[in-house]
Design an enzyme around this catalytic site. Structure first.
Site, PDB file in Angstrom:
ATOM      1  CG  HIS A 147      40.189  39.906  35.664  1.00 46.73           C
ATOM      2  ND1 HIS A 147      39.814  41.050  34.679  1.00 46.73           N
ATOM      3  CD2 HIS A 147      39.187  39.005  35.091  1.00 46.73           C
ATOM      4  CE1 HIS A 147      39.024  40.488  33.535  1.00 46.73           C
ATOM      5  NE2 HIS A 147      38.388  39.343  34.017  1.00 46.73           N
ATOM      6  CD  GLU A 188      42.380  43.379  36.197  1.00 46.57           C
ATOM      7  OE1 GLU A 188      41.250  43.170  35.546  1.00 46.57           O
ATOM      8  OE2 GLU A 188      43.191  42.342  35.801  1.00 46.57           O
ATOM      9  CE  LYS A 216      31.267  35.643  36.292  1.00 48.43           C
ATOM     10  NZ  LYS A 216      30.089  36.476  36.980  1.00 48.43           N
ATOM     11  CB  CYS A 239      39.338  38.558  30.699  1.00 48.17           C
ATOM     12  SG  CYS A 239      38.173  37.467  31.371  1.00 48.17           S
ATOM     13  NE  ARG A 282      26.892  41.696  38.151  1.00 48.10           N
ATOM     14  CZ  ARG A 282      28.165  41.668  37.491  1.00 48.10           C
ATOM     15  NH1 ARG A 282      28.874  42.888  37.304  1.00 48.10           N
ATOM     16  NH2 ARG A 282      28.497  40.696  36.895  1.00 48.10           N
ATOM     17  CB  SER A 336      35.276  36.974  36.795  1.00 43.74           C
ATOM     18  OG  SER A 336      33.986  37.248  36.749  1.00 43.74           O
TER      19      SER A 336
END
Length: 600
Positions: free
Chosen positions: A234, A236, A163, A142, A248, A191
């Site tokens: 990502h 992972e 985003k 990233c 969040r 992200s």
């Protein structure tokens, strides 16, 4: 095979519950296996969460994996206890002298900032430079991928209006070891608030785009040798990572968009559709197996890929030329092994130092004749002393022009005095390269390594390749920067033995081959290999790219630009040769490799 965990690392309990095989460091020490050593540079705020995610990925291999957790010293995490960091993490200062099979550098929530505004940017830049020299293959995730592309290649990230958030499908653009076993498409969580454009990557010949979408930018990019791997997504991430991030942002009142392709039927109440895990596991397994384990030398001291640069006699004929060489050497941090010839001609009527030494040897030989007369001794001694003085003056002039101290001037005088007691031709001829290397090492403040301790010949006169390569790897593999005289080595009796004239090319090629150098630079007084002799034909054109075989044919046909015996050591291991002009360093030169065209 297991993941080797430090004693007390909290994520062990979770890994054990997931049936991921772990092992203590003490138990691993008793197994006769060298594990893959991985450095994890964790830039994420929640250290433990990222550790767990990455260790899951690393566990999907049959190889034993040992790891070091690395943190920045210039920025202290606000989300992880300092006591935890002190116990389980190391700083760059603590690992900067180590070497690793692999490294992972994580993303960080700083995408909107300019790189230079990030508090730990200088430290991260040091880590990125360290990775090129001391890590075989590095995976950037990233923001770290964007930062590394900027640091290494000057590629700017592009900030997004909104985003990029969700799970996206990507086509596999190339088949290769990293995507071995993949279907034609795969899914990857994203992200981020910035991206890298395809057209910017395509400007860099060394980079390959493996996966990309016009609406998200590139997703997987690597160097051609898979030593640097840049991933924008990502893989992972856990099943709930994007969900937690979504919730969040909702609590913060940021009104986030629903993550694309993440929830079943795009309805959060139906749960998450996990469709990236198989690709993630396969990718990490392929990386560790094919790009790390199968390629990394067993001895990690051989990891650092040095750049070997040889400078010919015309490049070192005077103090002015030495200054040009210094500027070239210092223009690239990894130009760290310098091989030098003896000083060449400064002008057409001038003498090469090696020619002066040949003349000195011939006079010395005459003076050692049994039937020499007193009159001959007087005449020949005067001639010999004059040649010796001219030779000494050449080196003293260089040292004076470079404002070098008394020590190097004393070295010149000592060598001149020693020449008076020498009778062996090869030893006498070798002193030109020896002294030039001494001066260059002093001028650059590099270490001097004598070629007699690196290059060895068999009794029949051929190169003792095994002994030579072992010595080069042992001695030059341990130093960061060194100057080596070309042209000579040591015979089976321990005496100085030279290659034929032009042998500094051979010395440099052998050193580059033994070190598995990234590239071998041959600096001379022409812009590259020409279609014809430019002295005879003003319309002669520089050849941009050619194969080893083509250069070999030209060299054996009499072309003076390169010694034919210097090609084979590099051709055997595929190290590219770049022939460039010391007097015009910005010219591209001629690139010599297996293929004329990139990707050919």
């Amino acid at each position: 095979m297991p993941i080797i965990l430090p004693q007390g690392l909290p994520v062990k309990a979770v890994l054990d519950q997931e049936n991921i095989f772990t092992m203590s460091e003490q138990r691993a020490m008793h197994q006769d296996i060298r594990p893959i050593h991985v450095a994890i540079v964790n830039l994420m705020p929640n250290k433990e969460e990222t550790e767990l995610q990455l260790l899951r990925m690393l566990s999907n291999t049959a190889l034993q994996v040992r790891f070091d957790l690395i943190r920045t010293k210039s920025y202290i995490s606000k989300h992880t206890e300092e006591s935890y960091l002190n116990r389980f993490y190391k700083t760059f200062e603590e690992i900067k002298d180590q070497r690793y099979d692999a490294m992972i550098v994580t993303g960080a929530p700083v995408e909107r900032m300019r790189y230079e505004e990030v508090l730990y940017w200088d430290e991260l830049s040091e880590i990125l430079d360290f990775a090129q020299r001391n890590v075989y293959s590095t995976l950037f995730i990233c923001w770290a991928a964007q930062a590394a592309l900027y640091h290494y290649y000057g590629i700017e990230k592009q900030n997004l209006d909104q985003k990029l958030f969700g799970v996206f499908e990507y086509p596999v653009l190339h088949k290769g070891v990293l995507f071995k076993g993949f279907d034609d498409t795969f899914w990857s969580p994203q992200s981020r608030c910035s991206t890298i454009r395809r057209e910017d990557v395509e400007k860099i010949p060394d980079l390959v785009i493996w996966a990309e979408r016009p609406d998200t930018g590139v997703n997987v990019v690597t160097t051609k040798d898979n030593r640097l791997i840049f991933i924008s997504g990502h893989w992972e991430y856990d099943e709930s990572t994007l969900l937690c991030e979504f919730e969040r942002d909702l609590k913060k009142g940021l009104a986030p968009n629903l993550p694309v392709g993440y929830f079943i039927d795009d309805e959060p109440e139906k749960g998450v559709r996990v469709r990236w895990r198989m690709a993630a596991n396969l990718f990490y397994s392929n990386w560790l197996n094919y790009c790390v384990y199968q390629e990394t030398p067993y001895d990690l001291n051989l990891l650092a890929r040095k750049k070997v640069a040889k400078f010919g006699g015309s490049s070192l004929a005077s103090g002015k030329q030495f200054t040009k060489v210094r500027d070239i050497v210092f223009s690239s941090y990894d130009r760290n092994i310098i091989v030098v010839s003896a000083p060449g001609k400064r002008f057409e009527e001038d003498n090469k130092v090696t020619d002066l030494l040949v003349e000195f040897y011939n006079l010395q030989k005459e003076l050692n004749r049994d039937d020499i007369t007193e009159e001959e001794i007087e005449v020949l001694s005067l001639q010999r002393d004059q040649v010796l003085q001219i030779t000494a003056n050449r080196f003293h002039e260089i040292a004076a022009d470079l404002f070098l101290d008394f020590k190097i001037k004393q070295t010149i005088d000592d060598v001149m005095a020693d020449l008076m007691d020498m009778s062996a031709r090869d030893e006498i001829l070798s002193r030109g390269e020896y002294l030039n290397a001494k001066i260059m090492a002093e001028y650059l403040e590099y270490e001097f390594i004598d070629a007699k301790d690196l290059i060895f010949f068999e009794e029949q006169g051929g190169l003792d390749k095994h002994k030579t390569y072992d010595a080069i790897q042992e001695k030059l593999g341990q130093v960061s920067r060194a100057v080596v005289p070309g042209f000579y080595g040591t015979d089976h009796q321990g005496l100085i033995k030279t290659f034929e004239r032009g042998g500094s090319d051979i010395s440099g090629s052998i050193i580059a081959s033994a070190l598995r150098s990234e590239v071998y630079e041959n600096w001379t007084d022409v812009d590259g290999v020409m279609t014809e002799d430019p002295a005879k034909n003003k319309d002669a054109m520089k050849i941009e790219r050619m194969t080893y075989e083509e250069l070999m044919m030209l060299a054996r046909g009499g072309a003076q630009v390169y010694h034919p015996d210097a090609i084979s050591p590099l051709m055997e291991v595929g190290i590219p040769i770049i022939i460039k002009n010391t007097n015009n360093p910005n010219a591209d030169g001629t690139l010599v490799s297996h293929a004329k065209k990139i990707g050919g």
